[in-house]
Design an enzyme around this catalytic site. Structure first.
Site, short mmCIF file in Angstrom:
data_model
loop_
_atom_site.label_atom_id
_atom_site.label_comp_id
_atom_site.label_asym_id
_atom_site.label_seq_id
_atom_site.Cartn_x
_atom_site.Cartn_y
_atom_site.Cartn_z
N THR A 306 47.71 36.15 45.77
CA THR A 306 46.96 36.12 44.51
C THR A 306 47.05 37.48 43.82
OG1 THR A 306 44.97 36.97 45.59
CG2 THR A 306 45.19 34.56 45.39
N ASP A 307 46.77 37.48 42.52
CA ASP A 307 46.42 38.75 41.88
C ASP A 307 45.01 39.10 42.36
OD1 ASP A 307 46.39 41.03 40.33
OD2 ASP A 307 47.20 40.04 38.56
#
Ligand SMILES: *[C@@H]1O[C@H](CO)[C@@H](O)[C@H](O)[C@H]1NC(C)=O
Ligand SMILES: *[C@@H]1O[C@H](CO)[C@@H](O)[C@H](O)[C@H]1NC(C)=O
Ligand SMILES: *[C@@H]1O[C@H](CO)[C@@H](O)[C@H](O)[C@H]1NC(C)=O
Ligand SMILES: *[C@@H]1O[C@H](CO)[C@@H](O)[C@H](O)[C@H]1NC(C)=O
Ligand SMILES: *[C@@H]1O[C@H](CO)[C@@H](O)[C@H](O)[C@H]1NC(C)=O
Ligand SMILES: *[C@@H]1O[C@H](CO)[C@@H](O)[C@H](O)[C@H]1NC(C)=O
Ligand SMILES: *[C@@H]1O[C@H](CO)[C@@H](O)[C@H](O)[C@H]1NC(C)=O
Ligand SMILES: *[C@@H]1O[C@H](CO)[C@@H](O)[C@H](O)[C@H]1NC(C)=O
Ligand SMILES: *[C@@H]1O[C@H](CO)[C@@H](O)[C@H](O)[C@H]1NC(C)=O
Length: 893
Positions: A306-307
């Site tokens: 994920t970011d």
């Protein structure tokens, strides 16, 4: 990524969490409730309505990694390890330890029985973020403007060497998304320019360079993060939803996915998903995007992360194909809560997340570690992204932390300043040069105007993540920045060149000068900044929403005032993206204009190398410069506030930048690729047919085998707290207080379309990046470039493809498909560049057959336009006659 801003969050709930493993149960269940609510809404995390034709379809299950030959050895090694791992070890590698819970911006748990340490993830699109004794390289946009593949690689190699020297396992770059669809978008400058092929080539050369050091590169952000404002859910999630980038399938494949496919083909080890939704489903758990497109069609074998803080559910993201949660925290950091870590242990023990999915996540992580050779003598981190001090808390987010040696100040710069200066110099793009005003004589009488010529008086690193526009602009702001070891200011470099120092006015207001000599030169410095949404600078929320596309600090007025007094004005522009120059570009005194983009630490010498003629300029614009902002399609404007979810529908389709201007017969001020030189070049071309052009590529091979494991739910005791374990407060562990008590509580509402039955192999897949036959060379174009001028210089050759006029598909008139740059050619010197055109370069994405199709009719040719910008094209080669000729009428205005 979010950064220190999060430190400022009030932490009223944390006191209850002083001594895990005794979590306060009420807080934990509140967050679980919220997370599960998101899982039960049909499509995982499906939110407000998106336009009907843009609904993300479900794609389950996740195709396991391991079936690709070039990764087979690493998967075989990983299988031996993963087969012997406990549940706790497996969960450890998938889950971040929490924000500020280790030396790097992201840190996983470890599996030391197998020699796998806490993996260190660190920002670094233009240099290693938040540390010392590194190089602050020119930004991506600057790099793209060189159009020089060797420099792309060299910069990537140097970045990788610095990352390894500091003990970084996973470097969070390069960035190829945003693509730059929105000229006002905040982070376009971290990437290489508004064209999929330019991004693809620059991105994959950067990846090769980084990974040649054994460092795992991360291509980001998948996909559609084209504006900063509203990019992410407001935390806690649910207050306001992230923007939805609604992208049709063909546009996704032909524009936004193209550089990712190239990076995956190159062997990139990690992919970071974006903050925004794609078609109404968060990119971190969009099953079509991750399971379907990334892992099945593009055959990605590495780690999908994920970011930062973009994960919005635990089970949902696992099922949709996510492999690593970063930095590990749930909605709110610093609470010791996570969607994964111990919650992933629960979800596996209660049978909701299949053991096979967890095994695949871990196998991908361990295989990537082997693939890059990190099992052999890889250094541990010797720096801290959290502090500049030599010693301090190992885990600053813990209420009570042991003390560590935080920084060893290892100098990793090597001779990289040379690489940085070479890139910054070769990027410099001369847009205009009347009467050979440039190059300047060192004996000239020079006046310099603008604060952008001198350093920030408080120091180049005085603003957090460079969140101010004070002094020379060497990079935008946000997580894609690095600390300058020094910033070579243009005014100092100019004075080093001149016999007599320039008269410098360190102001953006023109002084009261009225009489100047006829030959006096005014150099006016102006700039335009942007960055990431966690900082607002001079009213700009990341994107250039307040400044628009005009120079900051009344730069236009400064140029106009100088042009009213001086006859010879040279404008130097430091910018994140295109700016509008109409207010002054045609003033008779504005004799020369150069764009230096974002030069990083070498802002001075790289510029004077060009201004004083030590080198001829050879940079070319990585986007067009329009006459007016209204020349762009309205759909690429920034989206403003909306109740519910902000919808950003990519209704212009393939028509961004020059593709749109060309289609609508709009002449830009300067076309995509424009850039002048101190010398002149001629080009001639020949073409040969290399492969057989069929409408679809040869069929792909079937997938190879993938690791087989027992899929039995492991004993709950594997995630019991180890006896005598001394836990760090709020650190995210895989352990549970009473795992033996876990059982399925009722049935889990799986997302709509969830299935355990594998899809048939996608027809467009077959190897890394897709069907390998897409990269078969179809035509080879030899371009001979001759320097016909009086000084040495380099020249860029670009090939733009025009599809057959009877093509059944709507296609942009011309599209960049190949480019290369000569070495330095002495006057009279020549060089032949070989540019190859692949099957993919001639294909369109057919949404019905889900395959790449070449619109061959057999009667009308492809035209290959050869030039050094998208404007003024007159030389073309044809696919059927295999003839090349000059003097033709340009296909676009
Ligand atoms: C987005 O919507 C389009 C149009 O329905 C669809 O073809 C495409 O697969 C979707 N993409 C994703 C990633 O959901
Ligand atoms: C576990 O590791 C040993 C070596 O330590 C190896 O021989 C064995 O094959 C592994 N077990 C499995 C099930 O792969
Ligand atoms: C999981 O990672 C943590 C933090 O690095 C470590 O303390 C713990 O020992 C690891 N657990 C296992 C089972 O390796
Ligand atoms: C299993 O655990 C996960 C994680 O806590 C939870 O989301 C899920 O609802 C549980 N499933 C069942 C059937 O209880
Ligand atoms: C720090 O850097 C040095 C030199 O690159 C390296 O040998 C060492 O392994 C690194 N890590 C630690 C923990 O010292
Ligand atoms: C770079 O490292 C040296 C020690 O090698 C240290 O003295 C210096 O302070 C470091 N530079 C910065 C900016 O921290
Ligand atoms: C930098 O550029 C100079 C001049 O073109 C060249 O001689 C040198 O080899 C380059 N150095 C590197 C490291 O690229
Ligand atoms: C270029 O120089 C010539 C001769 O000095 C002059 O007539 C002309 O106006 C100049 N052009 C510009 C654009 O200044
Ligand atoms: C010329 O300018 C530089 C700074 O740009 C300064 O260090 C130097 O002292 C100046 N020289 C003179 C003679 O004024």
């Amino acid at each position: 990524m979010l950064a220190l801003l999060l430190l400022l969050l009030p932490l009223p709930l944390t006191l209850a969490l002083v001594s895990p493993p005794n979590f306060a149960p009420d807080i934990k269940s509140f967050y679980k409730l919220e997370a599960e609510a998101k899982n039960s809404a049909g499509t995982v995390g499906k939110r407000d309505s998106v336009p009907a034709e843009y609904v993300a379809a479900p794609y389950y299950p996740t195709p396991p990694g391991g079936w690709i030959t070039s990764w087979a050895d690493s998967f075989a090694k990983a299988q031996v390890v993963v087969a012997n791992m406990t549940l706790a070890e497996k969960v450890n590698l998938t889950s971040g330890s929490g924000e500020l819970m280790g030396p790097c911006v992201g840190n996983t748990g470890s599996a030391l029985r197998f020699g796998i340490p806490n993996l260190c993830l660190q920002d670094g699109a233009l240099g290693l973020a938040a540390t010392d004794n590194i190089t602050a390289f020119p930004a991506g946009v600057t790099t793209g403007a060189t159009w020089n593949k060797d420099l792309f690689y060299q910069r990537g190699y140097a970045l990788g060497q610095e990352a390894r020297g500091k003990g970084v396992n996973i470097l969070l770059g390069p960035m190829v998304g945003p693509l730059g669809r929105k000229p006002r978008g905040g982070r376009g400058w971290e990437g290489f320019g508004t064209d999929p092929v330019l991004q693809a080539v620059a991105g994959s050369e950067t990846i090769k360079g980084i990974q040649a050091n054994g460092v795992i590169a991360t291509i980001k952000h998948l996909v559609g993060n084209e504006q900063e404002k509203y990019r992410m859910d407001i935390i806690p999630h649910g207050l306001m939803k992230a923007i939805s980038s609604n992208i049709d399938d063909r546009t996704l494949h032909e524009l936004y996915l193209w550089p990712f496919a190239e990076g995956i083909k190159t062997g990139v080890g990690a992919v970071m998903t974006s903050y925004n939704d794609v078609n109404g489903s968060a990119a971190s758990q969009n099953s079509m995007l991750i399971n379907g497109i990334l892992k099945d069609e593009l055959g990605f074998q590495g780690i999908t992360m994920t970011d930062w803080l973009a994960q919005i559910s635990g089970v949902g993201s696992a099922l949709a194909g996510l492999d690593m949660a970063m930095p590990g925290d749930g909605d709110i950091p610093f609470l010791g809560l996570s969607y994964w870590a111990s919650d992933l242990s629960t979800a596996v023990l209660n049978g909701t997340v299949p053991v096979s999915r967890l095994n695949d996540m871990v196998t991908r992580i361990v295989a990537t570690w082997y693939q890059l050779g990190q099992d052999q003598d890889y250094p541990l981190p010797n720096f801290s992204a959290n502090t500049a001090a030599a010693t301090g808390p190992c885990y600053p987010a813990a209420l009570i932390s042991p003390t560590c040696v935080t920084n060893q100040y290892v100098n990793v710069q090597g001779d990289h300043a040379v690489v940085a200066r070479n890139v910054s110099r070769e990027a410099i793009t001369m847009l205009k040069n009347e009467n050979s005003t440039l190059p300047l004589s060192t004996a000239a009488t020079v006046f310099v105007f603008g604060t952008d010529a001198e350093n920030n008086p408080s120091g180049p690193n005085s603003c957090s993540q460079r969140d101010c526009d004070t002094g020379v602009l060497g990079m935008g702001w946000g997580s894609g920045t690095a600390n300058y070891p020094y910033l070579d200011a243009p005014i100092d470099a100019i004075n080093r060149k001149l016999v007599t120092n320039a008269t410098y006015y360190n102001s953006d207001t023109f002084p009261s000068i009225t009489t100047v000599g006829a030959d006096d030169i005014a150099i006016v410095f102006i700039n335009s900044d942007s960055g990431e949404n966690q900082h607002t600078v001079e009213g700009n929320n990341g994107d250039r929403d307040a400044s628009g596309l005009y120079a900051w600090h009344n730069g236009d007025a400064l140029v106009e005032a100088a042009a009213a007094v001086f006859s010879n004005v040279v404008v130097v522009v430091h910018t994140v993206g295109p700016i509008l120059v109409e207010n002054w570009i045609d003033l008779p005194s504005v004799q020369a204009v150069v764009f230096a983009y974002l030069p990083g630490q070498e802002a001075g010498d790289s510029l004077t190398d060009i201004l004083f003629g030590d080198y001829s300029p050879s940079g070319h614009l990585p986007w067009s410069i329009p006459v007016a902002e209204s020349d762009y399609p309205a759909s690429v404007s920034l989206q403003g506030f909306a109740l519910g979810q902000v919808q950003d529908t990519f209704s212009e389709g393939l028509y961004i930048d020059y593709r749109y201007l060309n289609k609508n017969n709009i002449s830009p001020r300067y076309p995509f690729g424009h850039g002048l030189s101190y010398t002149t070049f001629t080009r001639s071309a020949t073409i040969s047919s290399v492969g057989t052009l069929t409408s679809t590529p040869p069929a792909r091979a079937a997938k190879g085998s993938t690791p087989v494991y027992s899929n039995a739910i492991p004993p709950a005791s594997e995630v019991d707290w180890p006896t005598g374990f001394s836990a760090v407060s709020r650190y995210l562990y895989p352990y549970l207080n009473d795992p033996e008590a876990i059982s399925a509580t009722g049935t889990f509402a799986y997302p709509t379309g969830y299935s355990n039955t594998s899809h048939a192999d996608p027809v467009a897949g077959g190897d890394l990046g897709g069907n390998p036959a897409l990269w078969d060379t179809m035509f080879s174009i030899s371009v001979t470039v001759t320097n016909t001028g009086l000084v040495a210089g380099k020249s860029v050759a670009m090939v733009f493809v025009q599809y057959p006029s009877d093509s059944a598909y709507d296609v942009p008139i011309i599209q960049l498909r190949a480019f290369d740059k000569t070495s330095t050619l002495a006057p009279g010197g020549k060089e032949t560049l070989t540019l190859t055109i692949t099957r993919k370069d001639l294909s369109v994405w057919d949404v019905v057959t889900q395959n790449w199709v070449v619109p061959v009719s057999g009667s009308k040719p492809f035209l290959f336009w050869v030039g050094d910008s998208s404007g003024g094209l007159t030389l073309a080669c044809e696919s059927l006659s295999l003839a090349c000729s000059g003097g033709r009428t340009a296909p676009v205005v």
